[in-house]
Motif scaffolding. Structure first.
Motif, short mmCIF file in Angstrom:
data_model
loop_
_atom_site.label_atom_id
_atom_site.label_comp_id
_atom_site.label_asym_id
_atom_site.label_seq_id
_atom_site.Cartn_x
_atom_site.Cartn_y
_atom_site.Cartn_z
N HIS A 252 -44.28 -21.94 -27.70
CA HIS A 252 -45.11 -23.04 -28.16
C HIS A 252 -44.24 -24.13 -28.78
CE1 HIS A 252 -48.13 -25.03 -30.73
NE2 HIS A 252 -48.86 -24.84 -29.65
N GLU A 256 -42.38 -28.57 -27.67
CA GLU A 256 -42.28 -29.83 -28.40
C GLU A 256 -41.09 -30.69 -27.97
OE1 GLU A 256 -45.09 -31.04 -29.55
OE2 GLU A 256 -43.64 -32.10 -30.79
N ARG A 259 -41.20 -31.69 -24.29
CA ARG A 259 -42.13 -32.78 -24.00
C ARG A 259 -41.41 -34.13 -24.21
NH1 ARG A 259 -45.42 -35.29 -27.21
NH2 ARG A 259 -44.96 -33.89 -28.93
N THR A 262 -38.77 -34.84 -21.53
CA THR A 262 -39.45 -35.32 -20.33
C THR A 262 -39.89 -36.78 -20.51
OG1 THR A 262 -40.29 -33.09 -20.13
CG2 THR A 262 -41.25 -34.72 -18.68
N ARG A 295 -40.28 -26.39 -18.32
CA ARG A 295 -41.71 -26.41 -18.68
C ARG A 295 -42.44 -25.24 -18.03
NH1 ARG A 295 -45.35 -29.60 -20.70
NH2 ARG A 295 -43.74 -31.11 -21.15
N THR B 102 -50.03 -31.65 -30.78
CA THR B 102 -49.47 -30.75 -29.75
C THR B 102 -50.34 -29.51 -29.59
OG1 THR B 102 -48.12 -29.71 -31.47
CG2 THR B 102 -47.04 -31.35 -30.08
N PRO B 124 -49.77 -35.32 -24.15
CA PRO B 124 -49.39 -34.98 -22.77
C PRO B 124 -47.89 -34.74 -22.62
CG PRO B 124 -50.01 -37.29 -22.93
CD PRO B 124 -50.19 -36.71 -24.30
N GLY B 125 -47.52 -34.10 -21.53
CA GLY B 125 -46.14 -33.67 -21.33
C GLY B 125 -45.19 -34.76 -20.86
N SER B 126 -45.69 -35.74 -20.13
CA SER B 126 -44.76 -36.76 -19.64
C SER B 126 -45.17 -38.14 -20.17
CB SER B 126 -44.78 -36.78 -18.11
OG SER B 126 -46.02 -37.27 -17.67
N PHE B 127 -44.23 -39.05 -20.07
CA PHE B 127 -44.52 -40.40 -20.56
C PHE B 127 -45.62 -41.05 -19.73
CE2 PHE B 127 -43.65 -45.00 -20.98
CZ PHE B 127 -43.83 -45.10 -22.35
#
Lengths: 479, 149
Positions: A252, A256, A259, A262, A295, B102, B124-127
């Motif tokens: 988890h 962070e 993310r 990315t 991921r 998160t 969210p995970g990407s920009f």
């Protein structure tokens, strides 16, 4: 432990066998000795019999001598009758003695000699009686020669009778000594065997006592060991839970920074795509690809740590046929693409969560489709049968008194080497390169975790090029 | 007084993480002028801002927000405490609070809605996805709904 038998028990066994052998030998020897005693007793009785008859014979010879003398002196016919009776008696006794000593050549010869002497003396007596009847007395009949003969004849008879007696007496002494020896030996033999038996009995008792003592100590140790084991299991359980918690928290928290990597690499790409010098673009795309893979790994790890954590209220009776039918709908496109044939047999109801079983069969089917042979249409079958007792017993964590289903998922895919049957169930273990077959290597470990949580076992059988069979053992629903 | 359509909304972001703050600002920049998004670094600052305590007494520099984007895990006063406090103050409770975190735990989702939050969004995970989310927020709260103002 099995090979190293308890020394005391071994001793007890040896002692018991030795005691048994001693008892058998003792009985044998006693029986034999009793036989010997009987034999010698018979012998002694027989010899006494012979002696007695010899005495009787001698008596009847004396009686005859007396009667003939009486007749010669008095001419009384009554002496003659007694004389004849003594003759008959002597003959009868001779026949009896002959029969009694049939197995003794020496005595037979003696008796034969005696018979000859008696007969010759009878002949002399008969001649005297004839003469007496004719002349009324023996005057003129007797001469010194005849008197001498009569005297020596009697002495000869007496000698032979004494010889017969001597031989029989010798035999009597011999047999009597043997009888005494045997009678004396019996208590000695019995006593000796008794002493041996008592000694061994005591040794056996001591061994059993020692064995019991050892057993008590061992039991105590086992109890201690069990307690230790329980403590260890609890520790293990705790550490397992901690590990799961750790995996959950770690994955988890790992999400962070990932993310952000990315997001920033997205931003970088968006604003500087094509503007970076040298291999900047390549590096950037590598960062992005690595982040995507990480991921997936983290998501899978999270999923793994969650698998088997399903709350109790979600556990119920699950119709596997329904779960699989629904799951196969999701695979429709993949099945059509690969022209796969999937045969589903009659499947039971089992205890667990629908979502989890769906995941189990999804993983297995997707593996079968993924690892199919390139030019062969995949053929997958799902069947169920009752698990054999032998199979259940080979897994110590299964309850050997309970009933189990054996559900088989078989395919005709590329298979894998036998040596990997366990490895494939470990987390993040892959048998093939990422480029050949995609995936993180977590599907089967999740599958295993779910099956084990529901009190079952999963194992694989395969060989390269021969397809694979995944066997799932699951308990019957308790009524 | 109702706000008119198409008027850009004022957004207040409570976020302790510098990276996230930067990313959120970058994303909002796509659709909103820079001055329409202000930031505070924790729950305590958020409350000070809303209560106009110094240094947030300058209305020009720190305009009244139309919506609040609230991170849950923050130092000093976390998102849950801040939310509870906002909803307990009469003048503030009508401001929509969007949880932007998160976390995706069922627990957090349920409690924050019960406490009066208006939305719950997992970062969210990407920009690219972040931009999509900020666009949707902006669109929804400025064009679709009417705000108390």
């Amino acid at each position: 432990m099995k090979n190293e038998q308890n020394p005391s028990i071994k001793q007890v066994k040896i002692y018991s066998i030795v005691t048994l052998i001693l008892i058998v030998i003792g009985s044998g020897v006693s029986y034999w000795t009793a036989g010997r005693i009987e034999y010698y007793t018979d012998g002694v009785m027989h010899t006494s019999d012979v002696l007695q008859r010899t005495d009787e014979l001698y008596s009847s010879i004396l009686e005859r001598e007396t009667n003939i003398r009486g007749y010669v002196l008095t001419s009384n016919e009554e002496f003659l009758t007694n004389y004849n009776q003594s003759n008959v008696n002597a003959e009868l006794l001779l026949i009896q003695l002959q029969a009694l000593t049939i197995d003794n050549t020496l005595q037979q010869n003696n008796i034969e000699e005696l018979r000859g002497l008696i007969n010759s003396r009878v002949r002399t007596f008969e001649a005297s009686i004839e003469y007496m009847k004719e002349h009324g007395d023996l005057v003129g009949f007797l001469d010194p020669n005849k008197i001498n003969n009569a005297l020596s004849g009697y002495t000869l008879i007496k000698d032979v009778v004494l010889r017969i007696n001597d031989v029989e007496n010798g035999l009597f002494q011999q047999k009597n000594q043997s009888l005494i020896n045997n009678i004396n030996a019996l208590p000695f033999i019995v006593g000796l065997i008794s002493i041996f038996s008592i000694t061994i009995g005591l040794m056996t008792f001591f061994s059993i006592y020692q064995f019991n003592k050892a057993q008590l100590a061992a039991n105590k140790e086992i109890t201690l060991f069990q307690q230790k084991l329980r403590d260890q299991i609890k520790l293990l359980d705790d550490s397992n839970k901690e590990l799961e918690q750790f995996a959950y928290v770690a994955s988890h928290d790992l999400q962070e920074p990932l993310r952000k990597i990315t997001a920033f690499s997205d931003l970088l790409k968006e604003q500087y795509d094509g503007k970076l010098e040298g291999e900047g673009d390549l590096y950037l795309s590598r960062i992005t690809a690595a982040a995507v893979r990480m991921r997936r790994l983290i998501t899978d790890l999270l999923e793994y740590s969650r698998a088997g954590r399903i709350e109790n209220e979600k556990v119920k009776s699950v119709k596997l046929s329904k779960v699989i039918a629904e799951m196969l709908e999701d695979f429709e496109i993949a099945i059509q693409d690969k022209s796969a044939k999937i045969a589903v047999g009659k499947l039971p109801k089992v205890i667990g969560s629908e979502t989890e079983y769906r995941q189990v069969f999804q993983n297995l089917i997707s593996n079968s489709l993924k690892f199919s042979k390139p030019s062969v249409n995949p053929e997958i079958s799902i069947t169920s049968e009752q698990a054999s007792e032998e199979l259940i017993n080979s897994y110590p964590n299964l309850d050997s008194s309970a009933n189990y289903y054996l559900i088989k998922v078989s395919d005709n895919g590329i298979g894998f080497e036998k040596t990997h049957v366990d490895r494939i169930f470990s987390i993040f273990q892959r048998l093939h390169g990422k480029k050949e077959y995609e995936g993180t290597g977590i599907g089967l470990s999740i599958t295993k975790k779910i099956i084990e949580k529901n009190g079952g076992v999963i194992f694989a059988e395969s060989s390269v090029g021969k397809g694979s069979v995944f066997n799932i053992i699951l308990p019957y629903i308790k009524p | 007084m109702l706000m008119s359509f198409e008027k850009p909304i004022q957004i207040l972001v409570a976020e302790d993480d510098e990276d996230d703050k930067l990313l959120i600002l970058k994303a909002f920049e796509r659709t909103l002028p820079k001055e329409k998004v202000t930031c505070v670094e924790d729950g305590e600052a958020l409350l000070k801002y809303l209560k106009r305590n110094p240094p947030y007494d300058d209305l020009e520099k720190y305009p009244k927000p139309d919506i609040i984007l609230l991170d849950l895990n923050m130092p000093r006063k976390d998102g849950r405490e801040a939310l509870a406090e906002i909803k307990s103050i009469d003048e503030l409770k009508s401001i929509p609070v969007i949880i932007f975190t998160t976390s995706n735990s069922v627990d957090d989702i349920q409690t924050t809605y019960k406490m009066g939050s208006s939305s719950f969004i997992t970062k969210p995970g990407s920009f690219e996805e972040l931009v999509k989310v900020t666009e949707e927020i902006e669109n929804y709260w400025s064009k679709t709904v009417l705000l108390p103002g």
